[in-house]
Design a protein around this motif. Structure first.
Motif, PDB file in Angstrom:
ATOM      1  N   THR A  53      -8.399   6.622   6.879  1.00  0.00           N
ATOM      2  CA  THR A  53      -8.588   6.981   5.516  1.00  0.00           C
ATOM      3  C   THR A  53      -7.787   5.812   4.802  1.00  0.00           C
ATOM      4  O   THR A  53      -8.194   5.369   3.752  1.00  0.00           O
ATOM      5  CB  THR A  53      -7.911   8.329   5.394  1.00  0.00           C
ATOM      6  N   TYR A  54      -6.600   5.457   5.389  1.00  0.00           N
ATOM      7  CA  TYR A  54      -5.763   4.423   4.784  1.00  0.00           C
ATOM      8  C   TYR A  54      -6.753   3.026   4.880  1.00  0.00           C
ATOM      9  O   TYR A  54      -6.845   2.348   3.565  1.00  0.00           O
ATOM     10  CB  TYR A  54      -4.657   4.092   5.411  1.00  0.00           C
ATOM     11  N   LEU A  55      -7.348   2.606   5.769  1.00  0.00           N
ATOM     12  CA  LEU A  55      -8.058   1.514   5.896  1.00  0.00           C
ATOM     13  C   LEU A  55      -9.421   1.432   5.076  1.00  0.00           C
ATOM     14  O   LEU A  55      -9.618   0.434   4.271  1.00  0.00           O
ATOM     15  CB  LEU A  55      -8.314   1.172   7.222  1.00  0.00           C
ATOM     16  N   LYS A  56      -9.871   2.701   5.112  1.00  0.00           N
ATOM     17  CA  LYS A  56     -10.913   2.559   4.079  1.00  0.00           C
ATOM     18  C   LYS A  56     -10.885   3.027   2.692  1.00  0.00           C
ATOM     19  O   LYS A  56     -11.453   2.452   1.773  1.00  0.00           O
ATOM     20  CB  LYS A  56     -11.965   3.710   4.655  1.00  0.00           C
ATOM     21  N   TYR A  57      -9.779   3.946   2.257  1.00  0.00           N
ATOM     22  CA  TYR A  57      -9.643   4.327   0.980  1.00  0.00           C
ATOM     23  C   TYR A  57      -8.420   3.992   0.177  1.00  0.00           C
ATOM     24  O   TYR A  57      -8.042   4.252  -0.921  1.00  0.00           O
ATOM     25  CB  TYR A  57      -9.849   5.838   0.681  1.00  0.00           C
ATOM     26  N   GLY A  58      -7.646   3.478   1.174  1.00  0.00           N
ATOM     27  CA  GLY A  58      -5.789   3.456   0.675  1.00  0.00           C
ATOM     28  C   GLY A  58      -5.501   1.958   0.221  1.00  0.00           C
ATOM     29  O   GLY A  58      -4.539   1.754  -0.631  1.00  0.00           O
ATOM     30  N   ARG A  59      -6.216   0.952   0.803  1.00  0.00           N
ATOM     31  CA  ARG A  59      -5.633  -0.324   0.469  1.00  0.00           C
ATOM     32  C   ARG A  59      -6.181  -0.620  -0.963  1.00  0.00           C
ATOM     33  O   ARG A  59      -7.302  -0.798  -1.508  1.00  0.00           O
ATOM     34  CB  ARG A  59      -6.388  -1.639   1.467  1.00  0.00           C
ATOM     35  N   GLU A  60      -5.250  -1.417  -1.859  1.00  0.00           N
ATOM     36  CA  GLU A  60      -5.077  -1.610  -3.115  1.00  0.00           C
ATOM     37  C   GLU A  60      -6.007  -2.976  -3.445  1.00  0.00           C
ATOM     38  O   GLU A  60      -6.022  -3.765  -2.458  1.00  0.00           O
ATOM     39  CB  GLU A  60      -3.914  -1.703  -3.742  1.00  0.00           C
ATOM     40  N   PRO A  61      -6.792  -2.982  -4.475  1.00  0.00           N
ATOM     41  CA  PRO A  61      -7.624  -3.761  -4.856  1.00  0.00           C
ATOM     42  C   PRO A  61      -6.859  -5.172  -5.138  1.00  0.00           C
ATOM     43  O   PRO A  61      -5.725  -4.988  -5.595  1.00  0.00           O
ATOM     44  CB  PRO A  61      -8.825  -3.323  -5.847  1.00  0.00           C
ATOM     45  N   LYS A  62      -7.138  -6.328  -5.016  1.00  0.00           N
ATOM     46  CA  LYS A  62      -6.380  -7.380  -5.630  1.00  0.00           C
ATOM     47  C   LYS A  62      -6.839  -7.734  -7.204  1.00  0.00           C
ATOM     48  O   LYS A  62      -8.001  -7.741  -7.583  1.00  0.00           O
ATOM     49  CB  LYS A  62      -6.910  -8.757  -4.805  1.00  0.00           C
ATOM     50  N   VAL A  63      -6.029  -7.921  -8.015  1.00  0.00           N
ATOM     51  CA  VAL A  63      -6.094  -8.136  -9.408  1.00  0.00           C
ATOM     52  C   VAL A  63      -5.432  -9.364  -9.846  1.00  0.00           C
ATOM     53  O   VAL A  63      -4.481  -9.876  -9.252  1.00  0.00           O
ATOM     54  CB  VAL A  63      -5.758  -7.035 -10.012  1.00  0.00           C
ATOM     55  N   MET A  64      -6.003  -9.623 -10.961  1.00  0.00           N
ATOM     56  CA  MET A  64      -5.166 -11.064 -11.577  1.00  0.00           C
ATOM     57  C   MET A  64      -4.235 -10.706 -12.404  1.00  0.00           C
ATOM     58  O   MET A  64      -4.152 -10.761 -13.739  1.00  0.00           O
ATOM     59  CB  MET A  64      -6.582 -11.577 -12.409  1.00  0.00           C
ATOM     60  N   TYR A  65      -3.083 -10.380 -11.967  1.00  0.00           N
ATOM     61  CA  TYR A  65      -1.856  -9.871 -12.698  1.00  0.00           C
ATOM     62  C   TYR A  65      -0.672 -10.302 -11.811  1.00  0.00           C
ATOM     63  O   TYR A  65      -0.698 -10.075 -10.624  1.00  0.00           O
ATOM     64  CB  TYR A  65      -1.865  -8.522 -13.198  1.00  0.00           C
ATOM     65  N   ASP A  66      -0.018 -11.069 -12.154  1.00  0.00           N
ATOM     66  CA  ASP A  66       1.614 -11.563 -11.636  1.00  0.00           C
ATOM     67  C   ASP A  66       2.660 -11.398 -12.347  1.00  0.00           C
ATOM     68  O   ASP A  66       3.731 -12.030 -12.341  1.00  0.00           O
ATOM     69  CB  ASP A  66       1.098 -12.760 -10.853  1.00  0.00           C
ATOM     70  N   GLY A  67       2.579 -10.714 -13.202  1.00  0.00           N
ATOM     71  CA  GLY A  67       3.891 -10.420 -14.278  1.00  0.00           C
ATOM     72  C   GLY A  67       5.060 -10.010 -13.507  1.00  0.00           C
ATOM     73  O   GLY A  67       5.016  -9.298 -12.577  1.00  0.00           O
ATOM     74  N   ILE A  68       6.243 -10.297 -14.068  1.00  0.00           N
ATOM     75  CA  ILE A  68       7.586 -10.054 -13.208  1.00  0.00           C
ATOM     76  C   ILE A  68       8.043  -8.807 -13.819  1.00  0.00           C
ATOM     77  O   ILE A  68       8.448  -7.865 -13.282  1.00  0.00           O
ATOM     78  CB  ILE A  68       8.434 -11.382 -13.444  1.00  0.00           C
ATOM     79  N   TYR A  69       8.045  -8.605 -15.554  1.00  0.00           N
ATOM     80  CA  TYR A  69       8.364  -7.524 -16.028  1.00  0.00           C
ATOM     81  C   TYR A  69       7.867  -7.330 -17.105  1.00  0.00           C
ATOM     82  O   TYR A  69       7.136  -8.473 -17.744  1.00  0.00           O
ATOM     83  CB  TYR A  69      10.225  -7.639 -16.227  1.00  0.00           C
ATOM     84  N   GLU A  70       7.720  -6.298 -17.972  1.00  0.00           N
ATOM     85  CA  GLU A  70       7.263  -5.957 -19.110  1.00  0.00           C
ATOM     86  C   GLU A  70       8.005  -5.640 -20.024  1.00  0.00           C
ATOM     87  O   GLU A  70       8.753  -4.549 -19.892  1.00  0.00           O
ATOM     88  CB  GLU A  70       5.931  -4.912 -19.216  1.00  0.00           C
ATOM     89  N   ARG A  71       8.449  -6.302 -21.251  1.00  0.00           N
ATOM     90  CA  ARG A  71       9.547  -5.963 -22.191  1.00  0.00           C
ATOM     91  C   ARG A  71       8.807  -4.883 -23.202  1.00  0.00           C
ATOM     92  O   ARG A  71       9.699  -3.948 -23.645  1.00  0.00           O
ATOM     93  CB  ARG A  71       9.931  -7.074 -22.732  1.00  0.00           C
ATOM     94  N   ASP A  72       7.806  -4.957 -23.434  1.00  0.00           N
ATOM     95  CA  ASP A  72       7.145  -4.152 -24.381  1.00  0.00           C
ATOM     96  C   ASP A  72       6.158  -3.048 -23.765  1.00  0.00           C
ATOM     97  O   ASP A  72       5.811  -3.138 -22.742  1.00  0.00           O
ATOM     98  CB  ASP A  72       6.234  -4.736 -25.516  1.00  0.00           C
TER      99      ASP A  72
END
Length: 590
Positions: free
Chosen positions: A266-285
């Motif tokens: 189940t984890y291998l098929k449905y649990g692994r997160e997709p790769k996304v274009m976001y590499d922020g360190i923190y969000e101030r707002d």
């Protein structure tokens, strides 16, 4: 996981372990039966003579041993004799519910005044049995348990010698075959050696003898029918049945790994997160303009993503304070008393609220008097079952409304989480069944089913407490949403980060407190705020008052009391069949 429930489970195991330890420590004596010797002599008159010897090893003080000999209908016992090597023996006989009970007192002195302690004793028992040998029209049969399943302990090994009336045409079978070490038939004598036989198991002999080897045989049981074919069929069926269940218990034990395998799949098929274009360190707002209860449902309540919890309810209250729908103030207490936290309702703002905010508004208003709700005394109202039920019903209504407004599938795919919940529930059910089957059987492989079933049940229980995003996963849009809000949470709870880039206005601090409440870090936000805004106590603002006077704790206590109140407990013949032979029984020491 519910910490209180976890603590109770751990405490229960500790108590159980302590009890077992105390019992073991209190009973500081033990014994073993290292060897057993059984000699059977089948007379041509049908009488069965039995000689038994049991080699006991005692650790501690004992008064003696006992032997229970079962007698089936038509069977009788006579000529009982007892002696001992290593002690002086005194026999007391009694009959008890189809058993001949032999209580053998063992003394270390000839005067019979002192019991035995820390010694080895061999106990000899001999007796005659009538009605045990069975004569059919075509064969004579003896089915006899050389070792019974009722002994208090197992035996290291058993040696058997069986003397038959004739030396030709004899057949013998020893079962269960698991315990056969060696055996042979020489002339009219069978010798057998067993391996260790555990407590709860038996070791049985079946002998088929030519009918001509018996004379009138007054001490035998006579059956006017052919028996050979029936006996062998019963034996085969019983052996096959035992082998089937032994194999089945191994298979059931192996089934215990289905749940872990299912979890990995189940984890291998449905649990692994997709790769996304976001590499922020923190969000101030604030990363999005979603209301705090929505952020709470997605980010804070990871055990059931999409469903808000009481922290989301509290954040919604603070948001309504900020929207001027609620007004917070403290009454004038005496010098030695804490001021009560009071809340009033601004009905002019009601129509501007969302449906879930209206539920929050009406839920609190229900407990107000003259448009004033004393939050400090709200908890005491929920000791009443009717008030608690009403409150919990509307909390659930609020939860449902928040969930219904969410487009959960847009952000989170809970297919894996749903599958794991099903796997876990089935695992608990089957684990209990498998463990129960293993616990109730005397078969050797039952222990594998018992251990496997317990493992399956415990592993499945653990699966129920995993966060949804372990086996479920965020969509690409949801992954970015989650990462941004996670980074925002890390920012507002880390004073060192806030110190580098503090908010420019008190308005931003209020948003931090509202969403910090939804994210479960309101305390950390307020501590940072006190460092960055030293005169925070001078601000006459309902949000700060709500925090200063412990509004979070008041609502949490009220919720806990309501939950406890609404969930409180209310009173309200087979001759030849394996294990069916005569003899056996059991014994022990006292």
């Amino acid at each position: 996981m519910n910490v209180k429930r976890t603590f109770c489970i751990i405490l229960l195991f500790l108590i159980l372990f302590s009890t077992v330890t105390l019992v073991s420590a209190d009973d500081d004596r033990s014994y073993t039966i290292d060897q057993a010797f059984v000699e059977l002599t089948v007379g041509s008159n049908g009488l069965l003579h039995v000689d038994e010897r049991y080699d006991y090893s005692f650790d501690g003080a004992f008064n003696g041993v006992y032997r229970d000999i079962p007698l089936k209908s038509g069977e009788s016992i006579s000529n009982i004799k007892v002696s001992a090597d290593g002690a002086y023996a005194v026999l007391k006989e009694s009959d008890d519910n189809g058993y001949k009970h032999l209580k053998i007192y063992l003394y270390s002195d000839k005067a019979h005044t002192k019991g035995i302690r820390d010694c080895d004793v061999s106990v000899h028992i001999s007796y005659d049995l009538s009605g045990v040998v069975t004569l059919f029209n075509d064969v004579g049969g003896l089915q006899y348990k050389l070792w019974g399943e009722e002994w208090d302990v197992g035996v290291g090994s058993l040696t058997a010698i069986i003397n038959l009336p004739g030396d030709n045409g004899n057949e013998y079978y020893l079962n269960p075959q698991d315990y056969n070490e060696s055996s042979s038939l020489q002339g009219n004598t069978i010798t057998a050696q067993s391996s260790s036989i555990p407590k709860g198991e038996f070791y049985e002999l079946l002998v088929l003898m030519p009918i001509d080897d018996f004379n009138d045989a007054p001490y035998a049981k006579h059956v006017n029918e052919d028996g050979r074919e029936m006996i062998l069929k019963n034996l085969e069926d019983s052996v096959n049945s035992r082998n089937f269940w032994n194999t089945s218990f191994l298979v059931l034990a192996l089934l215990s790994i289905i749940s872990p395998i299912g979890a990995v799949f189940t984890y291998l098929k449905y649990g692994r997160e997709p790769k996304v274009m976001y590499d922020g360190i923190y969000e101030r707002d604030l990363p999005t303009d979603d209301p705090p209860e929505v952020i709470n449902a997605f980010i804070e309540n990871k055990g059931n993503i999409g469903k808000p919890n009481i922290k989301g309810f509290e954040a919604s209250i603070m948001n309504l304070i900020d929207k001027k729908a609620f007004k917070i103030f403290a009454d004038d207490g005496t010098e030695n008393e804490l001021n009560d936290l009071l809340l009033t309702f601004n009905h002019q703002e009601y129509d501007k609220l969302s449906s879930s905010e209206k539920i929050v508004f009406k839920t609190l208003e229900h407990f107000a008097k003259d448009n004033v709700l004393n939050l400090s005394q709200l908890n005491s109202r929920f000791s009443s079952e009717s008030n608690a039920e009403w409150f919990m019903k509307h909390i659930e209504k609020w939860e449902d409304d928040v969930q219904n407004k969410l487009d959960k599938s847009k952000l989170f795919d809970d297919t894996g989480a749903s599958m794991i919940a099903t796997i876990a529930l089935l695992g608990i059910l089957f684990g209990i069944i498998i463990a129960a089957l293993g616990f109730t059987t005397n078969l050797g492989n039952g222990i594998y089913a018992l251990v496997g079933g317990i493992f399956l049940a415990l592993f499945s229980v653990a699966l129920l407490h995993f966060d949804d995003d372990i086996f479920g996963r965020w969509t690409e849009e949801g992954r970015v949403f989650y990462l941004k809000w996670r980074n925002f949470k890390e920012f507002i709870e880390d004073n060192s980060l806030i110190e580098e880039r503090p908010p420019e206005s008190i308005v931003v601090w209020k948003k931090y407190l509202i969403y910090g409440t939804a994210l479960g870090v309101a305390k950390e936000v307020y501590e940072s705020m006190k460092l960055q805004v030293p005169n925070i106590s001078d601000y006459d603002d309902g949000i700060f008052l709500y925090h200063y006077y412990g509004g979070y704790g008041l609502m949490s206590n009220a919720y806990s009391t309501s939950y406890s109140t609404t969930h409180s407990s209310s009173d309200s013949g087979s001759f030849g069949g394996l294990g069916g032979g005569s003899g056996g029984g059991g014994g022990g020491a006292f």
